[in-house]
Scaffold this active site. Structure first.
Site, PDB file in Angstrom:
ATOM      1  N   GLY A   8       0.824  -1.209   0.000  1.00  0.00           N
ATOM      2  CA  GLY A   8       0.000   0.000   0.000  1.00  0.00           C
ATOM      3  C   GLY A   8       0.854   1.252   0.000  1.00  0.00           C
ATOM      4  O   GLY A   8       0.618   2.199   0.761  1.00  0.00           O
ATOM      5  N   ASP A  59      -3.199  -6.789  -6.404  1.00  0.00           N
ATOM      6  CA  ASP A  59      -4.261  -6.583  -5.417  1.00  0.00           C
ATOM      7  C   ASP A  59      -4.027  -7.593  -4.292  1.00  0.00           C
ATOM      8  O   ASP A  59      -4.015  -8.807  -4.553  1.00  0.00           O
ATOM      9  CB  ASP A  59      -5.622  -6.821  -6.108  1.00  0.00           C
ATOM     10  CG  ASP A  59      -6.795  -6.490  -5.204  1.00  0.00           C
ATOM     11  OD1 ASP A  59      -6.702  -6.697  -3.981  1.00  0.00           O
ATOM     12  OD2 ASP A  59      -7.821  -6.034  -5.739  1.00  0.00           O
ATOM     13  N   VAL A  60      -3.849  -7.113  -3.075  1.00  0.00           N
ATOM     14  CA  VAL A  60      -3.526  -8.045  -1.975  1.00  0.00           C
ATOM     15  C   VAL A  60      -4.654  -9.032  -1.686  1.00  0.00           C
ATOM     16  O   VAL A  60      -4.444 -10.047  -1.028  1.00  0.00           O
ATOM     17  CB  VAL A  60      -3.142  -7.332  -0.650  1.00  0.00           C
ATOM     18  CG1 VAL A  60      -1.829  -6.581  -0.770  1.00  0.00           C
ATOM     19  CG2 VAL A  60      -4.249  -6.424  -0.144  1.00  0.00           C
ATOM     20  N   ASN A  86       0.878  -2.680   5.465  1.00  0.00           N
ATOM     21  CA  ASN A  86       0.141  -1.424   5.617  1.00  0.00           C
ATOM     22  C   ASN A  86      -1.132  -1.365   4.780  1.00  0.00           C
ATOM     23  O   ASN A  86      -2.105  -0.706   5.169  1.00  0.00           O
ATOM     24  CB  ASN A  86       1.089  -0.277   5.233  1.00  0.00           C
ATOM     25  CG  ASN A  86       0.353   1.008   4.957  1.00  0.00           C
ATOM     26  OD1 ASN A  86      -0.055   1.718   5.874  1.00  0.00           O
ATOM     27  ND2 ASN A  86       0.133   1.322   3.667  1.00  0.00           N
ATOM     28  N   TYR A 152     -14.857  -2.773  10.239  1.00  0.00           N
ATOM     29  CA  TYR A 152     -13.489  -2.213  10.152  1.00  0.00           C
ATOM     30  C   TYR A 152     -12.747  -2.495  11.457  1.00  0.00           C
ATOM     31  O   TYR A 152     -11.613  -2.982  11.450  1.00  0.00           O
ATOM     32  CB  TYR A 152     -13.526  -0.708   9.857  1.00  0.00           C
ATOM     33  CG  TYR A 152     -12.127  -0.113   9.844  1.00  0.00           C
ATOM     34  CD1 TYR A 152     -11.239  -0.421   8.818  1.00  0.00           C
ATOM     35  CD2 TYR A 152     -11.685   0.714  10.878  1.00  0.00           C
ATOM     36  CE1 TYR A 152      -9.934   0.090   8.813  1.00  0.00           C
ATOM     37  CE2 TYR A 152     -10.387   1.221  10.879  1.00  0.00           C
ATOM     38  CZ  TYR A 152      -9.520   0.915   9.844  1.00  0.00           C
ATOM     39  OH  TYR A 152      -8.235   1.403   9.847  1.00  0.00           O
ATOM     40  N   PHE A 189      -7.651   7.865   3.347  1.00  0.00           N
ATOM     41  CA  PHE A 189      -8.452   6.871   4.073  1.00  0.00           C
ATOM     42  C   PHE A 189      -9.950   7.216   4.103  1.00  0.00           C
ATOM     43  O   PHE A 189     -10.797   6.386   3.762  1.00  0.00           O
ATOM     44  CB  PHE A 189      -7.891   6.767   5.499  1.00  0.00           C
ATOM     45  CG  PHE A 189      -8.623   5.828   6.413  1.00  0.00           C
ATOM     46  CD1 PHE A 189      -8.324   4.476   6.437  1.00  0.00           C
ATOM     47  CD2 PHE A 189      -9.615   6.306   7.269  1.00  0.00           C
ATOM     48  CE1 PHE A 189      -8.995   3.607   7.288  1.00  0.00           C
ATOM     49  CE2 PHE A 189     -10.287   5.440   8.127  1.00  0.00           C
ATOM     50  CZ  PHE A 189      -9.974   4.097   8.135  1.00  0.00           C
TER      51      PHE A 189
HETATM   52  P1  NDP Z   1      -4.776   5.460   2.052  1.00  0.00           P
HETATM   53  O1  NDP Z   1      -6.128   5.219   1.459  1.00  0.00           O
HETATM   54  O2  NDP Z   1      -4.161   6.780   1.880  1.00  0.00           O
HETATM   55  O3  NDP Z   1      -3.763   4.334   1.523  1.00  0.00           O
HETATM   56  C1  NDP Z   1      -4.139   2.990   1.488  1.00  0.00           C
HETATM   57  C2  NDP Z   1      -3.108   2.173   0.730  1.00  0.00           C
HETATM   58  O4  NDP Z   1      -3.514   0.794   0.753  1.00  0.00           O
HETATM   59  C3  NDP Z   1      -2.987   2.590  -0.722  1.00  0.00           C
HETATM   60  O5  NDP Z   1      -1.645   2.572  -1.116  1.00  0.00           O
HETATM   61  C4  NDP Z   1      -3.757   1.511  -1.454  1.00  0.00           C
HETATM   62  O6  NDP Z   1      -3.185   1.294  -2.745  1.00  0.00           O
HETATM   63  C5  NDP Z   1      -3.498   0.288  -0.569  1.00  0.00           C
HETATM   64  N1  NDP Z   1      -4.523  -0.716  -0.778  1.00  0.00           N
HETATM   65  C6  NDP Z   1      -5.834  -0.648  -0.425  1.00  0.00           C
HETATM   66  N2  NDP Z   1      -6.488  -1.733  -0.858  1.00  0.00           N
HETATM   67  C7  NDP Z   1      -5.568  -2.503  -1.508  1.00  0.00           C
HETATM   68  C8  NDP Z   1      -5.635  -3.739  -2.195  1.00  0.00           C
HETATM   69  N3  NDP Z   1      -6.767  -4.428  -2.303  1.00  0.00           N
HETATM   70  N4  NDP Z   1      -4.511  -4.227  -2.757  1.00  0.00           N
HETATM   71  C9  NDP Z   1      -3.355  -3.547  -2.669  1.00  0.00           C
HETATM   72  N5  NDP Z   1      -3.213  -2.383  -2.019  1.00  0.00           N
HETATM   73  C10 NDP Z   1      -4.321  -1.867  -1.464  1.00  0.00           C
HETATM   74  O7  NDP Z   1      -4.951   5.111   3.599  1.00  0.00           O
HETATM   75  P2  NDP Z   1      -3.919   5.136   4.836  1.00  0.00           P
HETATM   76  O8  NDP Z   1      -2.560   5.432   4.377  1.00  0.00           O
HETATM   77  O9  NDP Z   1      -4.520   5.972   5.870  1.00  0.00           O
HETATM   78  O10 NDP Z   1      -4.046   3.626   5.319  1.00  0.00           O
HETATM   79  C11 NDP Z   1      -2.947   2.747   5.432  1.00  0.00           C
HETATM   80  C12 NDP Z   1      -3.195   1.803   6.591  1.00  0.00           C
HETATM   81  O11 NDP Z   1      -3.275   2.552   7.785  1.00  0.00           O
HETATM   82  C13 NDP Z   1      -4.495   1.013   6.496  1.00  0.00           C
HETATM   83  O12 NDP Z   1      -4.240  -0.308   6.926  1.00  0.00           O
HETATM   84  C14 NDP Z   1      -5.410   1.734   7.471  1.00  0.00           C
HETATM   85  O13 NDP Z   1      -6.391   0.879   7.997  1.00  0.00           O
HETATM   86  C15 NDP Z   1      -4.413   2.157   8.521  1.00  0.00           C
HETATM   87  N6  NDP Z   1      -4.803   3.255   9.394  1.00  0.00           N
HETATM   88  C16 NDP Z   1      -5.173   4.466   8.877  1.00  0.00           C
HETATM   89  C17 NDP Z   1      -5.527   5.492   9.734  1.00  0.00           C
HETATM   90  C18 NDP Z   1      -6.004   6.817   9.254  1.00  0.00           C
HETATM   91  O14 NDP Z   1      -6.606   7.563  10.049  1.00  0.00           O
HETATM   92  N7  NDP Z   1      -5.756   7.189   8.005  1.00  0.00           N
HETATM   93  C19 NDP Z   1      -5.462   5.310  11.187  1.00  0.00           C
HETATM   94  C20 NDP Z   1      -5.069   3.998  11.604  1.00  0.00           C
HETATM   95  C21 NDP Z   1      -4.733   3.032  10.738  1.00  0.00           C
HETATM   96  P3  NDP Z   1      -4.019   1.100  -4.097  1.00  0.00           P
HETATM   97  O15 NDP Z   1      -5.344   1.791  -3.922  1.00  0.00           O
HETATM   98  O16 NDP Z   1      -3.152   1.722  -5.143  1.00  0.00           O
HETATM   99  O17 NDP Z   1      -4.119  -0.373  -4.250  1.00  0.00           O
HETATM  100  C1  8X3 Z   2      -8.450   4.526  11.126  1.00  0.00           C
HETATM  101  C2  8X3 Z   2      -8.824   5.331  12.292  1.00  0.00           C
HETATM  102  O1  8X3 Z   2     -10.761   5.950  13.736  1.00  0.00           O
HETATM  103  O2  8X3 Z   2     -10.762   6.798  11.470  1.00  0.00           O
HETATM  104  O3  8X3 Z   2      -7.998   3.287  11.519  1.00  0.00           O
HETATM  105  O4  8X3 Z   2     -11.274   4.498  11.905  1.00  0.00           O
HETATM  106  S1  8X3 Z   2     -10.489   5.631  12.344  1.00  0.00           S
END
Ligand code: NDP
Ligand code: 8X3
Length: 251
Positions: A8, A59-60, A86, A152, A189
């Protein structure tokens, strides 16, 4: 320095981790579905830091693709020192009785099964070298549930449980397992969660200073810098104005 694999890496926390680890001297394997973004990041890291980059487009959720693409990388790239699991998402926000089944599948398949598919390929490489560091990105939603977060939160609780299990299973092989649980980070996100609704996504981060992706990447990097005998098992970081998964002071 070594090799870091970040899933990701096309946006948000994953992209910031790739940049941070490249800056620190790692060669990086970056993955995601958006090929154009992977290529742009590959060029950026090569130009800015002279990083060797392997960009893998899959795609994971697709176990066959993970096996095909990741499982067949050249031998010299298999010496992965740091795996940052991630890739993940939230899809929708609704009470359990009104949940959308496709959203549930997407979250379970990405956040749990995707993490497992990637780990299943990489861990044997680490095991054969008796060395490595797995960093799983959980969430404050791994620690508490919040209204309408149901599935989630369940997927992130699973990341917490899997991290604990990995740590036990990997003890004999001296592989570190760290779970990092961020609070609110301003990335794509919420845009993904609310299916492109920019106003709704922006509202999530109004009234407080959220974490930046770089804040999280700095902590991820810090965890990799500790002496070989020291492992941070579980780490929660939030913005100052956030106490836990559901208390954010937006005044
Ligand atoms: P973003 O949406 O900015 O990034 C998500 C990343 O995950 C992208 O690079 C996307 O790549 C990749 N991804 C999603 N689905 C797939 C898939 N099916 N196959 C391959 N890659 C995938 O979100 P964040 O950076 O915020 O999120 C990253 C991680 O952090 C997640 O696990 C999220 O749950 C976690 N997180 C986020 C928080 C927040 O507040 N933002 C807080 C706590 C945790 P692409 O679409 O190109 O495939
Ligand atoms: C992402 C944080 O609280 O927006 O993991 O769901 S929250």
């Amino acid at each position: 320095m070594g090799i870091a694999l970040i899933t990701g890496a096309t946006a948000g926390i994953g992209e910031a981790c790739a940049i941070k680890l490249a800056e620190a001297g790692y060669d990086v394997i970056i993955t995601g579905r958006r090929k154009d973004r992977l290529e742009a990041l590959q060029t950026q890291l090569a130009q800015e830091y002279g990083t060797n980059v392997l960009a893998l487009h899959f795609d994971v959720r697709d176990s066959a693709a993970v096996k095909d693409v990741l499982g067949n990388i050249p031998e010299e790239w298999r010496a992965v020192d740091v795996l940052v699991n991630n890739a993940g998402l939230a899809a929708g926000l609704s009470t359990i009785d009104e949940g959308n089944l496709d959203d549930w599948e997407a979250m379970i398949d990405t956040n749990i099964k995707g993490l497992l598919y990637v780990s299943r390929i990489v861990i044997p490489w680490m095991r054969s070298r008796t060395s490595g560091h797995i960093i799983n990105i959980g969430s404050t939603a791994s620690k508490q549930v919040y209204a309408k977060g149901n599935v989630y939160c369940a997927t992130k609780y699973a990341v917490d449980a899997l991290s604990q299990s990995m740590r036990v299973d990997m003890l004999p092989y001296r592989i570190k397992v760290t779970a990092i649980h961020p609070g609110a980070v301003e990335t794509e996100f919420s845009l993904v969660r609310f299916k492109g609704d920019e106003n709704r996504a922006k509202d999530v981060y109004k009234g407080f200073i959220p974490l930046s992706p770089k804040d999280v990447a700095d902590v991820v990097y810090y965890c990799t810098t500790l002496p070989p005998h020291v492992c941070i098992n579980d780490l929660v970081l939030t913005p100052l104005q956030q106490a836990n998964a559901y208390y954010i002071d937006k005044n």
